[in-house]
Design a protein around this motif. Structure first.
Motif, mmCIF file in Angstrom:
data_model
loop_
_atom_site.group_PDB
_atom_site.id
_atom_site.type_symbol
_atom_site.label_atom_id
_atom_site.label_comp_id
_atom_site.label_asym_id
_atom_site.label_seq_id
_atom_site.Cartn_x
_atom_site.Cartn_y
_atom_site.Cartn_z
ATOM 1 N N VAL A 1 76.763 45.281 2.619
ATOM 2 C CA VAL A 1 76.416 46.473 1.874
ATOM 3 C C VAL A 1 75.160 45.520 1.476
ATOM 4 O O VAL A 1 75.221 44.676 0.939
ATOM 5 C CB VAL A 1 76.812 46.879 0.595
ATOM 6 N N TYR A 2 73.819 45.311 1.615
ATOM 7 C CA TYR A 2 72.883 44.862 1.605
ATOM 8 C C TYR A 2 72.360 45.623 0.222
ATOM 9 O O TYR A 2 71.596 46.105 0.439
ATOM 10 C CB TYR A 2 71.866 44.690 2.737
ATOM 11 N N GLY A 3 72.491 44.751 -0.969
ATOM 12 C CA GLY A 3 71.815 46.203 -2.808
ATOM 13 C C GLY A 3 73.020 46.154 -2.917
ATOM 14 O O GLY A 3 73.579 47.528 -2.454
ATOM 15 N N LEU B 1 71.828 36.698 -3.163
ATOM 16 C CA LEU B 1 71.128 36.240 -2.193
ATOM 17 C C LEU B 1 70.182 35.353 -2.645
ATOM 18 O O LEU B 1 69.584 35.115 -2.234
ATOM 19 C CB LEU B 1 70.203 37.312 -1.830
ATOM 20 N N GLU B 2 70.030 35.091 -3.572
ATOM 21 C CA GLU B 2 69.133 33.709 -4.884
ATOM 22 C C GLU B 2 69.819 33.208 -4.310
ATOM 23 O O GLU B 2 68.604 31.349 -4.396
ATOM 24 C CB GLU B 2 68.718 34.572 -5.885
ATOM 25 N N LYS B 3 71.325 32.742 -4.398
ATOM 26 C CA LYS B 3 72.142 31.179 -4.277
ATOM 27 C C LYS B 3 72.272 30.505 -3.123
ATOM 28 O O LYS B 3 72.788 30.073 -2.771
ATOM 29 C CB LYS B 3 72.639 31.352 -5.065
ATOM 30 N N GLU B 4 72.565 32.061 -2.216
ATOM 31 C CA GLU B 4 72.853 31.470 -0.538
ATOM 32 C C GLU B 4 72.667 32.392 0.242
ATOM 33 O O GLU B 4 71.825 32.783 -0.238
ATOM 34 C CB GLU B 4 74.646 32.307 -1.088
ATOM 35 N N ASP B 5 72.719 31.573 1.620
ATOM 36 C CA ASP B 5 72.079 32.151 2.568
ATOM 37 C C ASP B 5 73.323 33.245 3.587
ATOM 38 O O ASP B 5 74.558 32.707 4.007
ATOM 39 C CB ASP B 5 72.468 31.071 3.604
ATOM 40 N N ILE B 6 73.166 34.442 3.462
ATOM 41 C CA ILE B 6 73.392 35.238 3.784
ATOM 42 C C ILE B 6 73.844 35.598 5.098
ATOM 43 O O ILE B 6 75.552 36.084 5.662
ATOM 44 C CB ILE B 6 72.859 36.875 3.230
ATOM 45 N N GLY B 7 72.739 35.041 6.204
ATOM 46 C CA GLY B 7 73.792 35.256 7.127
ATOM 47 C C GLY B 7 74.615 33.579 7.624
ATOM 48 O O GLY B 7 75.343 33.688 8.054
ATOM 49 N N GLU B 8 74.119 32.574 7.100
ATOM 50 C CA GLU B 8 75.680 31.608 6.963
ATOM 51 C C GLU B 8 76.805 32.036 6.779
ATOM 52 O O GLU B 8 78.293 32.340 7.538
ATOM 53 C CB GLU B 8 75.343 30.556 6.133
ATOM 54 N N ARG B 9 77.173 33.074 5.459
ATOM 55 C CA ARG B 9 78.015 33.335 4.833
ATOM 56 C C ARG B 9 78.738 34.165 6.160
ATOM 57 O O ARG B 9 79.655 34.736 5.944
ATOM 58 C CB ARG B 9 77.844 33.877 3.520
ATOM 59 N N PRO C 1 64.386 43.060 17.611
ATOM 60 C CA PRO C 1 66.372 42.021 16.984
ATOM 61 C C PRO C 1 67.354 43.831 17.122
ATOM 62 O O PRO C 1 68.401 43.437 17.758
ATOM 63 C CB PRO C 1 65.931 42.157 15.917
ATOM 64 N N PRO C 2 67.054 45.242 16.667
ATOM 65 C CA PRO C 2 67.959 45.627 16.788
ATOM 66 C C PRO C 2 67.895 46.458 18.669
ATOM 67 O O PRO C 2 68.853 46.966 18.917
ATOM 68 C CB PRO C 2 67.048 47.130 16.006
ATOM 69 N N HIS C 3 66.659 46.155 19.078
ATOM 70 C CA HIS C 3 67.421 47.401 20.203
ATOM 71 C C HIS C 3 67.880 46.116 21.314
ATOM 72 O O HIS C 3 68.505 46.492 22.085
ATOM 73 C CB HIS C 3 64.908 46.717 21.101
ATOM 74 N N SER C 4 67.782 44.563 21.050
ATOM 75 C CA SER C 4 68.097 44.070 22.133
ATOM 76 C C SER C 4 70.065 43.486 22.324
ATOM 77 O O SER C 4 70.309 43.581 22.278
ATOM 78 C CB SER C 4 67.652 42.244 21.775
ATOM 79 N N LYS C 5 69.787 44.136 20.315
ATOM 80 C CA LYS C 5 71.773 43.963 19.926
ATOM 81 C C LYS C 5 72.480 45.745 20.820
ATOM 82 O O LYS C 5 73.066 45.681 19.989
ATOM 83 C CB LYS C 5 71.713 44.234 18.729
ATOM 84 N N CYS D 1 63.426 44.536 2.964
ATOM 85 C CA CYS D 1 64.814 44.293 3.236
ATOM 86 C C CYS D 1 65.364 44.649 4.246
ATOM 87 O O CYS D 1 66.417 44.091 4.945
ATOM 88 C CB CYS D 1 65.562 44.793 1.968
ATOM 89 N N ILE D 2 64.521 46.116 5.405
ATOM 90 C CA ILE D 2 65.019 45.473 6.895
ATOM 91 C C ILE D 2 65.393 45.139 7.925
ATOM 92 O O ILE D 2 66.622 44.688 8.243
ATOM 93 C CB ILE D 2 64.409 47.123 6.895
ATOM 94 N N ASP D 3 64.356 44.443 8.392
ATOM 95 C CA ASP D 3 64.738 42.881 8.991
ATOM 96 C C ASP D 3 65.915 42.436 8.509
ATOM 97 O O ASP D 3 66.797 41.738 9.555
ATOM 98 C CB ASP D 3 63.647 42.380 9.302
ATOM 99 N N PRO D 4 65.933 41.402 7.848
ATOM 100 C CA PRO D 4 66.815 40.464 7.261
ATOM 101 C C PRO D 4 68.079 41.352 7.290
ATOM 102 O O PRO D 4 69.358 40.812 7.826
ATOM 103 C CB PRO D 4 66.963 39.736 6.254
ATOM 104 N N ALA D 5 68.276 42.375 6.921
ATOM 105 C CA ALA D 5 70.087 43.245 7.102
ATOM 106 C C ALA D 5 70.230 43.565 8.129
ATOM 107 O O ALA D 5 70.848 43.575 8.881
ATOM 108 C CB ALA D 5 69.750 44.677 5.931
ATOM 109 N N ILE D 6 68.953 43.781 9.098
ATOM 110 C CA ILE D 6 69.491 43.789 11.150
ATOM 111 C C ILE D 6 69.917 42.630 11.639
ATOM 112 O O ILE D 6 70.647 43.511 12.216
ATOM 113 C CB ILE D 6 68.191 44.580 11.031
ATOM 114 N N ALA D 7 69.660 41.736 10.964
ATOM 115 C CA ALA D 7 69.759 40.117 11.333
ATOM 116 C C ALA D 7 71.190 39.739 11.889
ATOM 117 O O ALA D 7 71.954 39.091 11.988
ATOM 118 C CB ALA D 7 69.347 39.152 11.301
ATOM 119 N N LEU D 8 72.099 40.950 10.166
ATOM 120 C CA LEU D 8 73.769 40.467 10.424
ATOM 121 C C LEU D 8 73.930 41.683 10.378
ATOM 122 O O LEU D 8 75.465 40.913 11.073
ATOM 123 C CB LEU D 8 73.968 40.742 8.784
ATOM 124 N N CYS D 9 73.700 42.260 12.075
ATOM 125 C CA CYS D 9 74.678 43.123 12.876
ATOM 126 C C CYS D 9 74.645 42.434 13.923
ATOM 127 O O CYS D 9 74.277 41.843 14.473
ATOM 128 C CB CYS D 9 73.978 44.426 13.095
#
Length: 334
Positions: free
Chosen positions: A159-161, A204-212, A264-268, A233-241
């Motif tokens: 849940v991004y936000g 999101l200001e203290k941690e790398d969400i992608g890594e987590r 990114p969403p196309h390739s996934k 925020c749409i693109d960084p959130a898509i990257a988590l899928c």
């Protein structure tokens, strides 16, 4: 019928004004407002002109709880003193007859409501706290998005936000038995997310969400709910899928066009959802029923309360960005 309302003028100044409401029609009821809930997202998008719900002056507010004072000649489903929740106030004028836009118009001491249709008033379930129930729309919006995307037990969701709509998503996904990752830039919101069932809280200001997220779910999240309503925020959130996952544009991004990177969403091969509104009466009743049963401890989201006399000061502070600690707010009218 005379009433008091929180009125916004064209200069985005706020005041409590005497207004006039019509008598209820044959299939309408008149309600004395007890509490109205504040939406610090959509309402202020309307106030600032990002969404057009009518010309100034206007009365905002789209969620309230009150007591029936009068019923129309053809109403048999409601009686005097019934407790109801509602989303609209049908028509508002100044005392000299000048029209005031009812931008849903619930921030008012009284309301005239239809009892038929998608946004009709409904009876408050037994045991529901009136103050908490007056903030029913945002958790219902979240529940509607979750119902449409249909996360399954054991799936990982991000849940991004973690504003009010995001927190509604957190609670609904937790009820389904999902592994829930809440993300936000505000630590206080993340603490509330944990109270509502989040398994992980990422600042999101203290941690790398992608890594987590990779640590928690190496292939990515089964479903990501972008709940900020901020297009950046749409693109960084898509990257988590994960591949062949789902992506939900849960926020309201306003009237202007938005864009995101296609590949990114196309390739996934993502499936994307655009939920709208609050899921209507089924979702509204479900969240209020869960509040009454203690399953949805939504009272944790209410950070500010005020009387209607003090509402102009609260709205001015929110509009000027001087109330960063406000998450959920409630106005008391009676």
């Amino acid at each position: 019928m005379d009433a008091k309302a929180l009125v916004t003028n064209a200069h985005q100044r706020f005041s409590i004004e005497s207004v006039s409401l019509p008598d209820p029609g044959p299939r309408q009821i008149k309600v004395q407002t007890l509490y109205s809930g504040v939406s610090i997202g959509t309402e202020f998008a309307v106030i600032k002109g990002k969404l057009n719900w009518g010309p100034y002056p206007l009365v905002t507010g789209y969620q309230g709880v009150g007591i029936v004072e009068q019923v129309g000649s053809e109403v048999t489903e409601y009686a005097i003193d019934d407790r109801v929740y509602y989303r609209n106030n049908m028509e508002i004028k100044s005392t000299d007859g000048t029209p005031i836009s009812s931008a849903s118009g619930v921030h008012c001491s009284h309301a005239v409501n239809n009892i038929d249709g998608n946004h009709a008033a409904a009876k408050l379930p037994e045991g529901a706290d009136e103050e908490t129930a007056s903030t029913f729309v945002m958790p219902a919006v979240g529940l509607n998005g979750v119902d449409i995307a249909n996360p399954r037990m054991g799936q990982t969701v991000v849940v991004y936000g973690s504003g009010l709509i995001g927190l509604g998503v957190v609670a609904a996904c937790s009820h389904r038995g999902c592994i829930v990752i809440a993300a936000d830039i505000e630590g206080g919101r993340l603490e509330i997310a944990k109270r509502l069932g989040a398994d992980y809280a990422i600042n999101l200001e203290k941690e790398d969400i992608g890594e987590r997220v990779e640590e928690i779910s190496p292939d990515g999240a089964d479903i990501v709910f972008e709940s900020t309503g901020v297009s950046d925020c749409i693109d960084p959130a898509i990257a988590l899928c994960k591949r062949e996952g789902k992506f939900v544009l849960q926020g309201n991004y306003g009237a202007k066009p938005i864009s995101y990177h296609f590949l990114p969403p196309h390739s996934k091969r993502l499936t994307m959802y655009y939920p709208c509104d609050d899921g209507l009466e089924m979702c509204r009743r479900a969240v209020i029923k869960n509040m009454a049963a203690g399953v949805l401890p939504w009272h944790h989201t209410i950070t500010h309360r005020c009387s209607f006399e003090d509402a102009p000061q609260l709205f001015d502070a929110l509009n000027r960005g001087r109330a960063a600690t406000v998450l959920g707010a409630v106005i008391r009218w009676a």
